[in-house]
Design an enzyme around this catalytic site. Structure first.
Site, PDB file in Angstrom:
ATOM      1  CG  ASP A  45      -0.666   4.050   5.167  1.00 36.93           C
ATOM      2  OD1 ASP A  45       0.308   4.729   5.826  1.00 36.93           O
ATOM      3  OD2 ASP A  45      -1.979   4.175   5.523  1.00 36.93           O
ATOM      4  CB  CYS A  81      -1.137  -0.045   1.111  1.00 35.48           C
ATOM      5  SG  CYS A  81      -2.179   1.438   1.143  1.00 35.48           S
ATOM      6  CG  HIS A  86      -1.560  -1.048   5.885  1.00 40.36           C
ATOM      7  ND1 HIS A  86      -2.081  -0.137   6.755  1.00 40.36           N
ATOM      8  CD2 HIS A  86      -1.559  -0.716   4.582  1.00 40.36           C
ATOM      9  CE1 HIS A  86      -2.681   0.760   5.913  1.00 40.36           C
ATOM     10  NE2 HIS A  86      -2.238   0.449   4.513  1.00 40.36           N
ATOM     11  CB  CYS A 114      -5.674  -0.570   4.410  1.00 40.03           C
ATOM     12  SG  CYS A 114      -5.316  -0.226   2.701  1.00 40.03           S
ATOM     13  NE  ARG A 171      -0.728   4.992   8.710  1.00 44.35           N
ATOM     14  CZ  ARG A 171      -2.068   4.603   9.006  1.00 44.35           C
ATOM     15  NH1 ARG A 171      -2.591   5.029  10.353  1.00 44.35           N
ATOM     16  NH2 ARG A 171      -3.070   4.317   8.036  1.00 44.35           N
TER      17      ARG A 171
HETATM   18 CO    CO Z   1      -3.303   1.192   2.784  1.00 44.13          CO
END
Ligand code: CO
Length: 208
Positions: free
Chosen positions: A42, A40, A96, A99, A44
């Site tokens: 993302d 992803c 994750h 998400c 993080r």
């Molecule tokens: Co995500």
């Protein structure tokens, strides 16, 4: 705030050179990663950091909710290059918990351009509707959809001709489904039972 990135970059270069004075010369020569990571976007979930891998050790593709849609030329080009040119041994699809992409797909809402992308995850929900609707707890259902999305994206990877041909010829790449937990930083192998799932894939999606 913005300038601190360049300061940090210089410090990182110094640290890498202190560990290995040839590090950047070697890096510039070639890449021979054993892994393709599809994760992803993302912020993080930084691929190299969570796997403890250095530059050069993993080929990375990231997008919203780690998807490999059937007609997405971007992810499919990455997979083809990773398999045919880099000859990666392992392809990892890593989702994750928490998400935002998966969560958005669970909301009945028009989000514009991204609707088509999120439909990929709604399709995963439809495929596993009975199991998901059996989970009464919203958080647990969300977590399970994250896992099932990883599973279905792994299947999309296995559907590709380049992966099937390479696997038939060399036994590689091996596809893995993982999930990253933001709460403890741990990666978990979902141990997806590909052997049982693969019978159906072989029957319908076999290209070799
Ligand atoms: Co995500």
């Amino acid at each position: 705030m913005y300038d601190r990135i360049f300061t940090a970059n210089r410090a990182w270069v110094a640290k890498m050179l202190a560990e290995d004075e040839d590090f950047f010369e070697d890096l510039a020569t070639d890449q021979a990663p054993d892994y393709l990571y599809i994760g992803c976007a993302d912020s993080r979930v930084p691929a190299n950091s969570i796997m403890g891998l250095k530059p050069g050790e993993v080929f990375v593709h990231r997008n919203i909710a780690n998807c490999v849609p059937n007609t997405d030329i971007n992810s499919h080009s990455v997979i083809q290059y990773a398999v045919e040119a880099l000859k990666v041994k392992h392809i990892i699809v890593c989702g994750h918990y928490g998400c935002g992409g998966v969560q958005a797909a669970m909301q009945p809402k028009d989000l514009g351009l991204i609707n088509g992308w999120l439909r990929e995850i709604r399709d995963v929900f439809r495929l596993h509707r009975a199991e998901l609707l059996d989970i009464a707890d919203e958080t647990e259902r969300f977590k399970r959809l994250v896992e099932l999305n990883v599973q279905e994206q792994c299947i999309h990877v296995i559907k590709t001709a380049c992966v099937q041909k390479s696997f038939a010829a060399t036994g590689y790449p091996i596809v893995h489904g993982w999930v990253f937990d933001l709460h403890d930083g741990l990666l978990r192998d979902l141990n997806i039972p590909f052997e049982t799932i693969l019978d159906e894939i072989r029957e319908i999606y076999r290209l070799t």
